[in-house]
Design a protein around this motif. Structure first.
Motif, PDB file in Angstrom:
ATOM      1  N   UNK A  59      11.947  56.532  38.850  1.00  0.00           N
ATOM      2  CA  UNK A  59      12.587  58.012  39.477  1.00  0.00           C
ATOM      3  C   UNK A  59      13.617  57.455  40.527  1.00  0.00           C
ATOM      4  N   UNK A  60      12.834  56.832  41.732  1.00  0.00           N
ATOM      5  CA  UNK A  60      13.783  56.768  42.270  1.00  0.00           C
ATOM      6  C   UNK A  60      14.425  55.103  41.845  1.00  0.00           C
ATOM      7  N   UNK A  61      14.647  54.669  41.491  1.00  0.00           N
ATOM      8  CA  UNK A  61      15.931  53.309  41.618  1.00  0.00           C
ATOM      9  C   UNK A  61      15.856  53.569  39.298  1.00  0.00           C
ATOM     10  N   UNK A  62      16.354  55.137  38.745  1.00  0.00           N
ATOM     11  CA  UNK A  62      16.452  54.795  37.056  1.00  0.00           C
ATOM     12  C   UNK A  62      17.535  53.632  36.872  1.00  0.00           C
ATOM     13  N   UNK A  63      18.290  53.171  37.152  1.00  0.00           N
ATOM     14  CA  UNK A  63      18.869  52.426  36.819  1.00  0.00           C
ATOM     15  C   UNK A  63      18.357  50.820  36.574  1.00  0.00           C
ATOM     16  N   UNK A  64      17.237  51.266  37.086  1.00  0.00           N
ATOM     17  CA  UNK A  64      16.762  49.492  36.788  1.00  0.00           C
ATOM     18  C   UNK A  64      15.095  50.344  36.723  1.00  0.00           C
ATOM     19  N   UNK A  65      15.278  50.587  35.171  1.00  0.00           N
ATOM     20  CA  UNK A  65      13.564  51.024  34.805  1.00  0.00           C
ATOM     21  C   UNK A  65      13.037  49.514  34.266  1.00  0.00           C
ATOM     22  N   UNK A  66      13.855  48.882  33.202  1.00  0.00           N
ATOM     23  CA  UNK A  66      12.924  47.869  32.571  1.00  0.00           C
ATOM     24  C   UNK A  66      12.832  46.352  33.177  1.00  0.00           C
ATOM     25  N   UNK A  67      13.625  46.661  34.407  1.00  0.00           N
ATOM     26  CA  UNK A  67      13.197  45.244  35.763  1.00  0.00           C
ATOM     27  C   UNK A  67      12.008  46.108  36.871  1.00  0.00           C
ATOM     28  N   UNK A  68      11.995  47.287  36.515  1.00  0.00           N
ATOM     29  CA  UNK A  68      10.668  48.149  37.126  1.00  0.00           C
ATOM     30  C   UNK A  68       9.377  47.171  36.662  1.00  0.00           C
ATOM     31  N   UNK A  69       9.479  47.825  34.869  1.00  0.00           N
ATOM     32  CA  UNK A  69       8.175  47.516  34.938  1.00  0.00           C
ATOM     33  C   UNK A  69       7.918  45.866  34.352  1.00  0.00           C
ATOM     34  N   UNK A  70       8.806  44.621  34.133  1.00  0.00           N
ATOM     35  CA  UNK A  70       8.844  44.066  34.712  1.00  0.00           C
ATOM     36  C   UNK A  70       7.959  43.271  36.039  1.00  0.00           C
ATOM     37  N   UNK A  71       8.263  43.669  37.058  1.00  0.00           N
ATOM     38  CA  UNK A  71       8.575  42.912  37.915  1.00  0.00           C
ATOM     39  C   UNK A  71       6.725  43.492  38.179  1.00  0.00           C
ATOM     40  N   UNK A  72       6.918  44.748  38.359  1.00  0.00           N
ATOM     41  CA  UNK A  72       5.969  45.058  39.068  1.00  0.00           C
ATOM     42  C   UNK A  72       4.703  44.220  37.976  1.00  0.00           C
ATOM     43  N   UNK A  73       4.500  43.752  36.525  1.00  0.00           N
ATOM     44  CA  UNK A  73       3.183  43.773  35.700  1.00  0.00           C
ATOM     45  C   UNK A  73       3.039  42.178  36.544  1.00  0.00           C
ATOM     46  N   UNK A  74       4.984  41.852  36.913  1.00  0.00           N
ATOM     47  CA  UNK A  74       4.552  39.916  37.075  1.00  0.00           C
ATOM     48  C   UNK A  74       3.694  39.913  38.467  1.00  0.00           C
ATOM     49  N   UNK A  75       3.746  41.258  40.039  1.00  0.00           N
ATOM     50  CA  UNK A  75       3.691  41.211  40.804  1.00  0.00           C
ATOM     51  C   UNK A  75       1.918  41.716  40.517  1.00  0.00           C
ATOM     52  N   UNK A  76       1.907  42.314  39.647  1.00  0.00           N
ATOM     53  CA  UNK A  76      -0.051  42.557  39.779  1.00  0.00           C
ATOM     54  C   UNK A  76      -0.542  41.503  38.998  1.00  0.00           C
ATOM     55  N   UNK A  77       0.194  41.160  38.334  1.00  0.00           N
ATOM     56  CA  UNK A  77      -1.136  39.232  37.526  1.00  0.00           C
ATOM     57  C   UNK A  77      -0.938  38.472  38.710  1.00  0.00           C
ATOM     58  N   UNK A  78       0.108  38.822  39.647  1.00  0.00           N
ATOM     59  CA  UNK A  78      -0.277  37.827  40.662  1.00  0.00           C
ATOM     60  C   UNK A  78      -1.122  37.983  41.548  1.00  0.00           C
ATOM     61  N   UNK A  79      -1.081  39.548  41.700  1.00  0.00           N
ATOM     62  CA  UNK A  79      -2.389  39.544  43.087  1.00  0.00           C
ATOM     63  C   UNK A  79      -3.825  39.436  42.103  1.00  0.00           C
ATOM     64  N   UNK A  80      -3.864  39.353  40.597  1.00  0.00           N
ATOM     65  CA  UNK A  80      -4.971  39.247  40.574  1.00  0.00           C
ATOM     66  C   UNK A  80      -5.430  37.728  40.216  1.00  0.00           C
TER      67      UNK A  80
END
Length: 92
Positions: A59-80
Protein backbone atom coordinates in the motif's frame (compact mmCIF):
# COMPACT_ATOMS: atom_id res chain seq x y z
CA UNK A 1 -2.08 -20.10 5.40
CA UNK A 2 -0.04 -17.34 7.01
CA UNK A 3 3.49 -17.81 8.34
CA UNK A 4 4.11 -16.40 11.81
CA UNK A 5 7.51 -15.55 13.32
CA UNK A 6 8.93 -14.62 16.71
CA UNK A 7 12.24 -13.16 17.85
CA UNK A 8 14.75 -15.75 19.04
CA UNK A 9 15.35 -15.66 22.81
CA UNK A 10 19.11 -15.19 22.24
CA UNK A 11 18.69 -11.98 20.22
CA UNK A 12 19.42 -8.55 21.64
CA UNK A 13 17.91 -5.54 19.90
CA UNK A 14 20.05 -2.41 20.12
CA UNK A 15 18.46 0.89 19.07
CA UNK A 16 20.23 4.18 18.69
CA UNK A 17 19.45 7.28 16.64
CA UNK A 18 16.66 5.55 14.74
CA UNK A 19 18.82 2.61 13.71
CA UNK A 20 18.51 -0.99 14.85
CA UNK A 21 21.23 -3.56 15.33
CA UNK A 22 20.19 -7.19 15.95
CA UNK A 23 22.69 -9.40 17.74
CA UNK A 24 22.33 -13.13 18.29
CA UNK A 25 24.38 -13.70 21.45
CA UNK A 26 24.57 -17.46 20.86
CA UNK A 27 25.95 -17.30 17.30
CA UNK A 28 27.63 -13.85 17.51
CA UNK A 29 25.94 -12.89 14.22
CA UNK A 30 24.45 -9.45 13.76
CA UNK A 31 22.30 -7.46 11.36
CA UNK A 32 22.30 -3.68 10.89
CA UNK A 33 18.89 -2.61 9.58
CA UNK A 34 18.03 0.14 7.11
CA UNK A 35 14.72 2.06 7.12
CA UNK A 36 12.62 -0.55 5.31
CA UNK A 37 14.11 -3.55 7.11
CA UNK A 38 13.52 -1.70 10.40
CA UNK A 39 9.86 -1.34 9.44
CA UNK A 40 9.65 -5.07 8.64
CA UNK A 41 11.47 -5.95 11.88
CA UNK A 42 9.14 -3.83 14.01
CA UNK A 43 6.11 -5.44 12.37
CA UNK A 44 7.53 -8.92 13.01
CA UNK A 45 8.05 -7.99 16.66
CA UNK A 46 4.47 -6.71 17.02
CA UNK A 47 2.41 -9.00 14.81
CA UNK A 48 4.63 -11.64 13.28
CA UNK A 49 2.43 -12.07 10.18
CA UNK A 50 4.52 -11.76 7.04
CA UNK A 51 1.51 -11.44 4.73
CA UNK A 52 0.31 -8.38 6.68
CA UNK A 53 3.75 -6.80 6.41
CA UNK A 54 3.89 -7.33 2.64
CA UNK A 55 0.36 -5.98 2.25
CA UNK A 56 1.18 -2.83 4.25
CA UNK A 57 4.35 -2.16 2.26
CA UNK A 58 2.43 -2.76 -0.97
CA UNK A 59 0.00 0.00 0.00
CA UNK A 60 2.90 2.38 0.76
CA UNK A 61 4.78 1.50 -2.44
CA UNK A 62 2.19 0.15 -4.95
CA UNK A 63 4.55 0.40 -7.91
CA UNK A 64 6.96 -2.10 -6.31
CA UNK A 65 4.57 -4.81 -5.15
CA UNK A 66 6.43 -7.76 -6.78
CA UNK A 67 9.80 -6.54 -5.52
CA UNK A 68 8.37 -6.12 -2.01
CA UNK A 69 7.23 -9.75 -1.88
CA UNK A 70 10.64 -10.98 -3.05
CA UNK A 71 12.65 -8.64 -0.79
CA UNK A 72 10.61 -9.36 2.35
CA UNK A 73 10.84 -13.11 1.70
CA UNK A 74 14.63 -12.84 1.29
CA UNK A 75 14.95 -10.72 4.44
CA UNK A 76 12.82 -13.16 6.48
CA UNK A 77 14.79 -16.13 5.12
CA UNK A 78 18.09 -14.53 6.09
CA UNK A 79 16.81 -13.77 9.62
CA UNK A 80 15.64 -17.38 10.00
CA UNK A 81 18.89 -18.85 8.66
CA UNK A 82 20.94 -16.71 11.07
CA UNK A 83 18.61 -17.68 13.95
CA UNK A 84 17.47 -14.10 14.55
CA UNK A 85 13.81 -15.14 14.27
CA UNK A 86 12.05 -18.50 14.47
CA UNK A 87 8.94 -19.72 12.73
CA UNK A 88 6.11 -19.66 15.24
CA UNK A 89 3.78 -21.65 13.05
CA UNK A 90 1.01 -21.16 10.54
CA UNK A 91 -2.52 -19.93 10.92
CA UNK A 92 -5.42 -20.20 8.54
Amino acid sequence: MINMYKIDKNVIVYRENGEILLINMKTNKFFALDEISTYVWERIAKVGKVDDIIHDLGRRFPEAKHEIQRDVDLFISSLVSEKIINKRGRIL
